[in-house]
Design a protein around this motif. Structure first.
Motif, short mmCIF file in Angstrom:
data_model
loop_
_atom_site.label_atom_id
_atom_site.label_comp_id
_atom_site.label_asym_id
_atom_site.label_seq_id
_atom_site.Cartn_x
_atom_site.Cartn_y
_atom_site.Cartn_z
N PHE A 69 0.85 -1.18 0.00
CA PHE A 69 0.00 0.00 0.00
C PHE A 69 0.89 1.24 0.00
O PHE A 69 1.63 1.50 0.95
N GLN A 71 2.30 4.98 0.07
CA GLN A 71 2.06 6.20 0.82
C GLN A 71 2.24 7.45 -0.04
O GLN A 71 1.74 8.53 0.30
N LYS A 105 -6.59 2.95 -0.06
CA LYS A 105 -6.67 2.65 1.37
C LYS A 105 -7.86 1.72 1.61
O LYS A 105 -8.95 1.94 1.08
N LYS A 106 -7.64 0.69 2.43
CA LYS A 106 -8.74 -0.18 2.81
C LYS A 106 -9.69 0.55 3.75
O LYS A 106 -9.26 1.25 4.65
N GLU A 124 -10.75 10.26 8.16
CA GLU A 124 -9.94 11.17 7.35
C GLU A 124 -10.81 12.19 6.62
O GLU A 124 -10.36 13.31 6.34
N ILE A 282 -11.84 -0.79 -1.09
CA ILE A 282 -10.67 0.06 -1.25
C ILE A 282 -11.10 1.40 -1.86
O ILE A 282 -11.77 1.44 -2.90
N ALA A 285 -6.55 6.61 -3.28
CA ALA A 285 -6.10 7.80 -2.56
C ALA A 285 -5.08 8.62 -3.36
O ALA A 285 -5.16 9.85 -3.39
#
Length: 696
Positions: A69, A71, A105-106, A124, A282, A285
């Motif tokens: 995943f 960043q 992101k999960k 978020e 998911i 992002a």
């Protein structure tokens, strides 16, 4: 001696090695025992190594199978390349375990309410304002809450007020008032007041569409207010155009839809069999997987990097407050992987999937790059974009990009005007042995100049591709292969093209649009199109030779504009059909060499050339040596275009071409992956049976 021989056969390739693994850390040195954790981490480790050592060997980045995943996007500059002799290679450590780099992101913790809707708070969003415009459940793209769920409403009326004219044909700033029927307008009674500024519409017009947010809604007058650029005079919104609305909670009313509120509550209406326990959700992002950019102003390029056996999934495209202004081929949309000022970059056996935008874009100053045996699928936009939509300095023109033996399928899911493979202002590129299918606009687009002014798009080759299931009745004025502008040296040959279906007019197989010149189209098989196998709007000295055009619904061939030069040569072709007319447009008047063709109508007693039989048609000076005869296919009704006999086609000098050589190459597994699922092929067939009137 045997031991030494065994070692020689099994030892790894020489070079400098860095390792990435799921249990790694970017604080590690990148050895096999102490691997790194991310692409960015290994990039920094390579930079450090190169700063401290002279590099005299290939640098290998070996990635353990698993899911990573991301960043941040991987950003590569001129510091990060190799040399032709010693490139930098990012590669799967084990060919049986594909590393997957996830740019999303999960989302977990869903609760099921009394109506069966899944709901969860996304912190978020609540605390940082994170909003996303795509969502995936179990690897399948979900639909943002929309109404109507299928089909469209129709614009009842539209009025524009220009606020700022500007100097161009399109007003810089304007307001549009969009009206619906009273019955359809009643949907806005379900929109909460706090949601009004988040409601978007998608309005479809000709080859394009518009996405806009609403400024306000007037219940009494039945008007919606929206503002932005002025409407394009050549393609405005009009009464009767299709429109749909999205992104408000009341529209969440069918399986597979989702909605994210301002306060961070994510709601999902599950498909049959889905539960929070058996599902992975998911939210994309990152806007990119990768950015490869040199400093062109300093003459510094990113060079000699190869990516092998890697998968990139779930990139995000955020629809900006301005929405999406009509833009042919969606060229204003970015790509999940972007290259600019790059040279000798290769993607081999890689995957790009689940994107909100285009897959990959080879931008200005990018040359000698290659995509080979890659799988691009489930794309919000197009697949591969090559070149720029504005003319740049000659030394910055994108050139020598090769897309070979790849599967580019299922795109335009967020931006319907997107193209499978788009070549704009770019030269000397090759698109060969690919499978390109399931797009809503055109399959391949070459050239980006309307008219006869200078165009950098030269010597582009589109060869041995399978291009199919294009249009889906959503856009108009499109083709499986679409060309524009002066294109010396450009060739479209040895392709199999079929199942092209537009909304109204313009579902063509081969389409030479405005100013297309010096394009050679030979040895193509084109069948099952809506508006015709071939159409030339206007152009100069194109060669349409030795093709098979079969079974268009309405017109088999079309030519539109009469000009004072040779428009095209149409020779040694076979045209067969069982519905519609043979010729549409200005064939009698247009300056074209039309001869040595074979025409046959399976369900008519006579082939009519615009109300003339062949004998009378020849008095126009065309088809003097052509024939009306059954060309002798094995079984044309079953779309078997092999020849049972070549007796007839010898009369026109037609040379059979090998259909088995078209499409992707390799083992049976790869070829089967290129086959569109049966349910999609059936759905397209059912759609095309409707045969809507192709009126302009």
């Amino acid at each position: 001696m045997c031991l030494n021989l065994l070692w020689a056969c099994t030892r790894p390739e020489p070079g400098i090695r860095f390792y990435i693994a799921q249990e790694g850390s970017d604080l590690n040195p990148g050895t096999k025992r102490k691997p790194l954790a991310s692409l960015t981490g290994v990039r920094d480790a390579i930079r450090k190594y190169k700063a401290e050592n002279s590099v005299t060997d290939t640098i290998w980045v070996l990635v353990e199978g698993g899911r990573y995943f991301m960043q941040e996007p991987l950003m590569l500059t001129e510091k990060d390349g190799g040399t032709k002799t010693y490139p930098v290679v990012y590669k799967a450590q084990d060919s049986d375990e594909i590393p997957q780099f996830i740019a999303g992101k999960k989302i977990t913790g869903f609760q099921v309410d009394a109506q069966g809707i899944w709901r969860v708070k996304v912190p978020e969003t609540l605390y940082y304002g994170w909003q996303f415009d795509q969502l995936y459940v179990n690897g399948q793209r979900a639909s943002i809450a929309r109404t109507p769920n299928t089909g469209f409403y129709k614009i009842d009326s539209i009025h524009q007020t220009i606020w700022e004219r500007g100097t161009g044909r399109v007003a810089e700033r304007a307001r549009q008032l969009v009206g619906l029927s009273e019955e359809e307008f009643s949907l806005f009674k379900k929109v909460k007041k706090e949601e009004e500024d988040r409601v978007r519409f998608r309005a479809y017009h000709k080859w394009d569409f518009t996405i806009r947010y609403l400024d306000k809604v007037e219940q009494d007058s039945l008007w919606m207010y929206t503002s932005g650029k002025g409407m394009k005079p050549w393609n405005p919104l009009q009464k009767g155009h299709r429109i749909a609305f999205e992104n408000f909670e009341a529209a969440l009313d069918t399986a597979g839809e989702w909605y994210l509120s301002k306060t961070g509550e994510l709601s999902y209406y599950p498909r049959r069999g889905e539960t929070p326990e058996n599902s992975e959700v998911i939210a994309p992002a990152l806007p990119h997987f990768m950015l490869i950019k040199g400093q062109l102003e300093k003459g510094q390029k990113v060079q000699n990097i190869r990516f092998e056996g890697l998968s990139f999934q779930y990139s995000h495209y955020k629809i900006p407050p301005s929405g999406f202004e009509p833009n042919q081929a969606a060229t204003s949309v970015n790509a999940a992987i972007e290259l600019e000022g790059a040279e000798n970059i290769t993607f081999q056996n890689c995957e790009i999937s689940h994107t909100g935008q285009h897959g990959i874009h080879f931008g200005q100053g990018t040359q000698y790059c290659k995509i080979e045996q890659c799988h691009l699928n489930d794309l919000g936009g197009g697949g591969v974009y090559i070149g720029t939509n504005t003319i740049v300095a000659e030394e910055l023109t994108t050139q020598h990009i090769e897309v070979h033996n790849s599967i580019v399928q299922t795109g335009g899911l967020e931006f319907s005007p997107a193209v499978g493979i788009w070549i704009g202002h770019a030269a000397n590129n090759r698109v060969t042995h690919n499978d390109i299918g399931d797009f809503r606009y055109s399959g391949v687009s070459v050239g980006w100049r309307w008219g006869y002014d200078h165009s950098p798009a030269k010597n582009n080759k589109v060869l041995y591709n399978h291009i199919h299931h294009i249009g889906w009745g959503l856009t108009s004025d499109m083709g499986a292969v679409y060309t524009l502008g002066s294109s010396e040296g450009t060739e479209v040959s040895h392709n199999i093209i079929h199942d092209v279906y537009s909304y109204s007019y313009g579902g063509w197989g081969l389409y030479t649009d405005e100013g297309s010149s010096h394009v050679k189209m030979e040895n193509n098989l084109v069948y099952n199109t809506k508006s015709g196998g071939f159409h030339q709007h206007y152009g100069k000295e194109n060669s349409i030779r030795n093709n098979i055009f079969a079974f268009a619904d309405f017109n088999q061939l079309q030519a539109t504009r009469v000009e004072k030069h040779r428009s095209f040569d149409f020779t040694h072709n076979i045209i067969v059909y069982d519905s519609g007319t043979l010729l549409a447009g200005a064939w009698e008047k247009i300056d074209a060499q039309v001869d040595n063709n074979c025409y046959w109508a399976y369900k008519q007693d006579t082939v009519w050339f615009q109300n003339k039989d062949l004998e009378n048609w020849r008095q126009t000076g065309k088809d003097l040596s052509s024939i009306v005869a059954d060309p002798g296919f094995e079984n044309a009704a079953s779309r078997d275009f092999r020849f049972a006999s070549e007796q007839m086609i010898r009369q026109i000098g037609f040379k059979p071409f090998d259909l088995e050589k078209v499409g992707v190459l390799g083992d049976n597994n790869w070829k089967m992956k290129a086959r569109l699922p049966e349910e999609k092929r059936k759905a397209f067939q059912e759609l095309s049976k409707k045969k809507k009137n192709p009126g302009h």
